[in-house]
Scaffold this motif. Structure first.
Motif, PDB file in Angstrom:
ATOM      1  N   ALA A   1       0.829  -1.205   0.000  1.00  0.00           N
ATOM      2  CA  ALA A   1       0.000   0.000   0.000  1.00  0.00           C
ATOM      3  C   ALA A   1       0.867   1.260   0.000  1.00  0.00           C
ATOM      4  O   ALA A   1       0.592   2.222  -0.726  1.00  0.00           O
ATOM      5  CB  ALA A   1      -0.934  -0.013   1.216  1.00  0.00           C
ATOM      6  N   ARG A   2       1.927   1.243   0.794  1.00  0.00           N
ATOM      7  CA  ARG A   2       2.783   2.441   0.866  1.00  0.00           C
ATOM      8  C   ARG A   2       3.416   2.739  -0.488  1.00  0.00           C
ATOM      9  O   ARG A   2       3.444   3.868  -0.947  1.00  0.00           O
ATOM     10  CB  ARG A   2       3.875   2.236   1.921  1.00  0.00           C
ATOM     11  N   VAL A   3       3.947   1.719  -1.132  1.00  0.00           N
ATOM     12  CA  VAL A   3       4.666   1.959  -2.385  1.00  0.00           C
ATOM     13  C   VAL A   3       3.682   2.270  -3.523  1.00  0.00           C
ATOM     14  O   VAL A   3       3.987   3.052  -4.414  1.00  0.00           O
ATOM     15  CB  VAL A   3       5.629   0.790  -2.704  1.00  0.00           C
ATOM     16  N   SER A   4       2.477   1.698  -3.462  1.00  0.00           N
ATOM     17  CA  SER A   4       1.447   2.006  -4.472  1.00  0.00           C
ATOM     18  C   SER A   4       1.065   3.475  -4.402  1.00  0.00           C
ATOM     19  O   SER A   4       0.922   4.155  -5.426  1.00  0.00           O
ATOM     20  CB  SER A   4       0.197   1.146  -4.245  1.00  0.00           C
ATOM     21  N   ARG A   5       0.878   3.956  -3.192  1.00  0.00           N
ATOM     22  CA  ARG A   5       0.524   5.376  -2.990  1.00  0.00           C
ATOM     23  C   ARG A   5       1.604   6.289  -3.568  1.00  0.00           C
ATOM     24  O   ARG A   5       1.312   7.270  -4.249  1.00  0.00           O
ATOM     25  CB  ARG A   5       0.341   5.626  -1.490  1.00  0.00           C
ATOM     26  N   LEU A   6       2.872   5.929  -3.323  1.00  0.00           N
ATOM     27  CA  LEU A   6       3.974   6.752  -3.835  1.00  0.00           C
ATOM     28  C   LEU A   6       3.996   6.745  -5.364  1.00  0.00           C
ATOM     29  O   LEU A   6       4.283   7.773  -5.990  1.00  0.00           O
ATOM     30  CB  LEU A   6       5.313   6.243  -3.278  1.00  0.00           C
ATOM     31  N   ALA A   7       3.692   5.612  -5.983  1.00  0.00           N
ATOM     32  CA  ALA A   7       3.672   5.543  -7.449  1.00  0.00           C
ATOM     33  C   ALA A   7       2.532   6.397  -8.014  1.00  0.00           C
ATOM     34  O   ALA A   7       2.685   7.058  -9.038  1.00  0.00           O
ATOM     35  CB  ALA A   7       3.534   4.090  -7.914  1.00  0.00           C
ATOM     36  N   LEU A   8       1.393   6.371  -7.327  1.00  0.00           N
ATOM     37  CA  LEU A   8       0.246   7.179  -7.773  1.00  0.00           C
ATOM     38  C   LEU A   8       0.576   8.675  -7.687  1.00  0.00           C
ATOM     39  O   LEU A   8       0.278   9.445  -8.602  1.00  0.00           O
ATOM     40  CB  LEU A   8      -0.980   6.850  -6.913  1.00  0.00           C
ATOM     41  N   ILE A   9       1.215   9.065  -6.596  1.00  0.00           N
ATOM     42  CA  ILE A   9       1.615  10.476  -6.430  1.00  0.00           C
ATOM     43  C   ILE A   9       2.627  10.846  -7.511  1.00  0.00           C
ATOM     44  O   ILE A   9       2.536  11.904  -8.137  1.00  0.00           O
ATOM     45  CB  ILE A   9       2.218  10.693  -5.019  1.00  0.00           C
ATOM     46  N   ASP A  10       3.567   9.937  -7.775  1.00  0.00           N
ATOM     47  CA  ASP A  10       4.581  10.193  -8.801  1.00  0.00           C
ATOM     48  C   ASP A  10       3.924  10.392 -10.167  1.00  0.00           C
ATOM     49  O   ASP A  10       4.350  11.234 -10.956  1.00  0.00           O
ATOM     50  CB  ASP A  10       5.563   9.016  -8.835  1.00  0.00           C
ATOM     51  N   ALA A  11       2.867   9.628 -10.423  1.00  0.00           N
ATOM     52  CA  ALA A  11       2.168   9.722 -11.713  1.00  0.00           C
ATOM     53  C   ALA A  11       1.273  10.955 -11.787  1.00  0.00           C
ATOM     54  O   ALA A  11       0.864  11.358 -12.878  1.00  0.00           O
ATOM     55  CB  ALA A  11       1.335   8.464 -11.939  1.00  0.00           C
ATOM     56  N   GLY A  12       0.950  11.509 -10.643  1.00  0.00           N
ATOM     57  CA  GLY A  12       0.031  12.642 -10.636  1.00  0.00           C
ATOM     58  C   GLY A  12      -1.378  12.247 -11.025  1.00  0.00           C
ATOM     59  O   GLY A  12      -2.124  13.025 -11.616  1.00  0.00           O
ATOM     60  N   LEU A  13      -1.762  11.009 -10.699  1.00  0.00           N
ATOM     61  CA  LEU A  13      -3.086  10.502 -11.068  1.00  0.00           C
ATOM     62  C   LEU A  13      -3.997  10.452  -9.852  1.00  0.00           C
ATOM     63  O   LEU A  13      -3.532  10.401  -8.708  1.00  0.00           O
ATOM     64  CB  LEU A  13      -2.970   9.093 -11.653  1.00  0.00           C
ATOM     65  N   GLU A  14      -5.306  10.439 -10.099  1.00  0.00           N
ATOM     66  CA  GLU A  14      -6.293  10.185  -9.054  1.00  0.00           C
ATOM     67  C   GLU A  14      -6.439   8.674  -8.899  1.00  0.00           C
ATOM     68  O   GLU A  14      -6.346   7.933  -9.889  1.00  0.00           O
ATOM     69  CB  GLU A  14      -7.649  10.785  -9.438  1.00  0.00           C
ATOM     70  N   VAL A  15      -6.730   8.226  -7.677  1.00  0.00           N
ATOM     71  CA  VAL A  15      -6.819   6.786  -7.431  1.00  0.00           C
ATOM     72  C   VAL A  15      -7.898   6.137  -8.298  1.00  0.00           C
ATOM     73  O   VAL A  15      -7.761   4.981  -8.722  1.00  0.00           O
ATOM     74  CB  VAL A  15      -7.014   6.490  -5.923  1.00  0.00           C
ATOM     75  N   GLY A  16      -8.958   6.897  -8.632  1.00  0.00           N
ATOM     76  CA  GLY A  16     -10.053   6.346  -9.430  1.00  0.00           C
ATOM     77  C   GLY A  16      -9.671   5.969 -10.847  1.00  0.00           C
ATOM     78  O   GLY A  16     -10.419   5.255 -11.525  1.00  0.00           O
ATOM     79  N   THR A  17      -8.514   6.422 -11.321  1.00  0.00           N
ATOM     80  CA  THR A  17      -8.105   6.087 -12.688  1.00  0.00           C
ATOM     81  C   THR A  17      -7.527   4.677 -12.798  1.00  0.00           C
ATOM     82  O   THR A  17      -7.421   4.144 -13.895  1.00  0.00           O
ATOM     83  CB  THR A  17      -7.049   7.081 -13.217  1.00  0.00           C
ATOM     84  N   ILE A  18      -7.140   4.086 -11.653  1.00  0.00           N
ATOM     85  CA  ILE A  18      -6.551   2.736 -11.697  1.00  0.00           C
ATOM     86  C   ILE A  18      -7.672   1.717 -11.904  1.00  0.00           C
ATOM     87  O   ILE A  18      -8.538   1.553 -11.050  1.00  0.00           O
ATOM     88  CB  ILE A  18      -5.818   2.402 -10.377  1.00  0.00           C
ATOM     89  N   ASP A  19      -7.667   1.030 -13.032  1.00  0.00           N
ATOM     90  CA  ASP A  19      -8.691   0.005 -13.267  1.00  0.00           C
ATOM     91  C   ASP A  19      -8.091  -1.357 -13.603  1.00  0.00           C
ATOM     92  O   ASP A  19      -8.797  -2.276 -14.022  1.00  0.00           O
ATOM     93  CB  ASP A  19      -9.693   0.461 -14.336  1.00  0.00           C
TER      94      ASP A  19
END
Lengths: 143, 385
Positions: free
Chosen positions: B31-49
């Motif tokens: 969970a920690r590393v996933s959050r960091l990757a999402l922040i790095d991408a500048g994406l909203e969590v809802g875009t991950i499908d």
């Protein structure tokens, strides 16, 4: 727990390989031969890896081969073998073609080389262990 | 259908490898590393499908993707396990691209993580051919298998331990520029490697990766959607080969299935080895780097030992290798260690690698290697399509 008290991982035959392990107890090294394409294989399987025929039979290997590669174990992957070090494990290429993991015994580990001719032998590596097919370097190919 | 340039990596993250990870579970690391990757991408969590994870995460032997999706609060349209050992991260990259191309998902999170407690030695209750036909001879673990590969290479080509000792030496030099490396601030010499204990001849302790806990993640989306606040890094080519599990069944000891994987990746990307600016290649053991260089066409077969002895690996080298220090310098966070080669390549190709930046890096080869040169994946990543 001391290393000496640790049990070594024992044999784990499956129904299909029971016969192979029984042959080892008799001092025989069996391999499979495909009646359809003629290729030999080891370890035993339910089909031929070359043509997928199920028409496989057991044959006794000639028992000779060469060292394909080896290592001298100093720090074993399981603490139960610590009392055995240094010992030589090797991949043996049988003259029929198949390759198998085994031990090279009766040689000074410093004298073992890739390509040396070897012959099968059957040993209990310690009194409490099961009989295993191991290999001895041919006198003509020794140091 | 050709994958070339169809998908891009838009976010990456890595947890610095740690020798111990007290207080954390595997799900928490993921969970920690996933959050960091999402922040790095500048994406909203809802875009991950879409979600790709590794096998047997921590204490979760089954229903792994659902467990992780639930923990992360994701409800993906596509979820799967990739189980290719050290090649798992690279294997995820082109599977994610294929899933996106086929319409299974639009944006895929690929994540691996592990905890480490030295008191707990993971032992799986294997009843497979290796357990039956290798282990009773005293042959267990990866060290013996890679030692046998090195032995064969030495016999066939005259490769020496002194040559191979340059691999951990050079990677450690690179790790000195990487504060996240477990060996940051700990230089070694070739003589140190040769003086370290023999584990399995001819393998010395310092030629073996250090097991760690950690995590890594990346996010893949279609090239058309890839317009985050970081430069997208394009997947230009990929190849994979899986040939055996037990070393006794390997088709060859000194040419690995990596050769086929890499040539497939070159062909898809339409690049040649001479065009590469950077190698981010899997390095669980020194011999793997030498064989990969040969199989990648960087040097002729058999000359990998001489090559690593003679050539610099640093960011300013003619051909930089693993500027982050590789896993030999970083420490190996289980499967995430292999994914680290993707994370590093992306950072380099973006030009965001700070003190270890390779000048004008545009094209990188990434490799992943599982079991004993058994399950191999190669990727070509580029800063433009």
């Amino acid at each position: 727990m001391t290393a000496a008290a640790l049990a070594k991982p024992g044999l784990s035959p499956i129904p299909r390989t029971q016969l192979w392990w029984e042959a080892v107890e008799r001092g025989e090294l069996l391999i499979q031969r495909c009646a359809s394409c003629g290729s030999y294989q080891f370890y035993p399987r339910v089909l031929c890896t070359r043509c997928w025929s199920e028409d496989l039979g057991w044959v006794q290997a000639i028992g000779s081969g060469r060292i394909w590669t080896f290592t001298v174990v100093r720090m074993p992957g399981h603490a139960a073998w610590a009392p055995d070090v240094p010992y030589v494990i090797a991949l043996i290429e049988l003259d029929e073609g198949p390759r198998m993991m085994s031990r090279v015994v009766d040689s000074d580990p410093r004298e073992v080389r890739v390509g040396q001719r070897v012959r099968v032998n059957f040993r209990r590596l310690s009194p409490s262990e099961s009989e295993l097919p191991v290999f001895v370097v041919d006198a003509a190919d020794g140091p | 259908m050709n994958l070339r340039g169809q998908a891009a990596i838009v976010g990456v993250a890595e947890l610095p490898p740690q020798r111990v990870t007290p207080g954390y579970t595997t799900l928490e690391m993921i969970a920690r590393v996933s959050r960091l990757a999402l922040i790095d991408a500048g994406l909203e969590v809802g875009t991950i499908d879409g979600l790709m994870v590794g096998p047997q995460v921590g204490e979760t032997p089954q229903h792994v993707p659902a467990t992780i999706a639930e923990y992360l609060g994701l409800q993906p349209r596509f979820a799967d396990i990739v189980d290719l050992g050290g090649a798992t991260g690279a294997g995820m990259a082109w599977r994610a691209a294929a899933a996106i191309l086929s319409g299974m998902a639009t944006t895929v999170l690929c994540v691996l993580g592990n905890t480490r407690d030295p008191q707990i030695v993971p032992r799986s209750p294997n009843r497979n051919p290796i357990r039956e036909f290798d282990v009773p001879f005293g042959a267990s673990g990866a060290n013996q298998a890679y030692a046998m590969v090195a032995q064969a290479h030495m016999h066939e080509f005259g490769t020496t331990s002194e040559q191979l000792a340059h691999v951990p030496f050079r990677q450690r030099e690179n790790a000195l520029r990487n504060p996240a490396a477990v060996f940051h601030g700990k230089p070694i010499t070739v003589d140190d490697v040769l003086a370290s204990p023999l584990v399995m001849e001819p393998l010395h302790l310092l030629e073996v990766v250090m097991p760690c806990g950690g995590g890594a993640a990346f996010i893949v989306t279609s090239a058309d959607r890839a317009s985050g606040h970081r430069p997208p890094i394009h997947l230009l080519g990929a190849g994979e080969r899986v040939t055996h599990r037990a070393l006794s069944q390997a088709p060859n000891l000194t040419t690995s299935p990596m050769a086929g994987a890499i040539s497939a990746a070159y062909a898809t990307a339409r690049v040649t080895p001479g065009e590469l600016d950077l190698l981010s290649i899997y390095d669980c053991y020194s011999i793997v780097v030498a064989i990969t260089l040969e199989d990648a066409g960087i040097c002729p077969k058999g000359e990998g030992g001489a090559w690593v002895a003679d050539n610099d690996f640093s960011p300013n080298a003619r051909l930089p290798i693993n500027p982050h220090g590789g896993q030999l310098g970083m420490g190996q966070s289980d499967l995430a260690g292999g994914m680290g080669h993707i994370v590093e390549a992306v950072r380099q190709l973006r030009g965001e690698a700070s003190d270890r930046q390779v000048p004008s890096a545009e094209l990188a080869l990434v490799t992943g290697n599982g079991a004993t040169l058994s399950e191999e994946v190669a990727l070509i990543l580029g800063s433009s399509r």
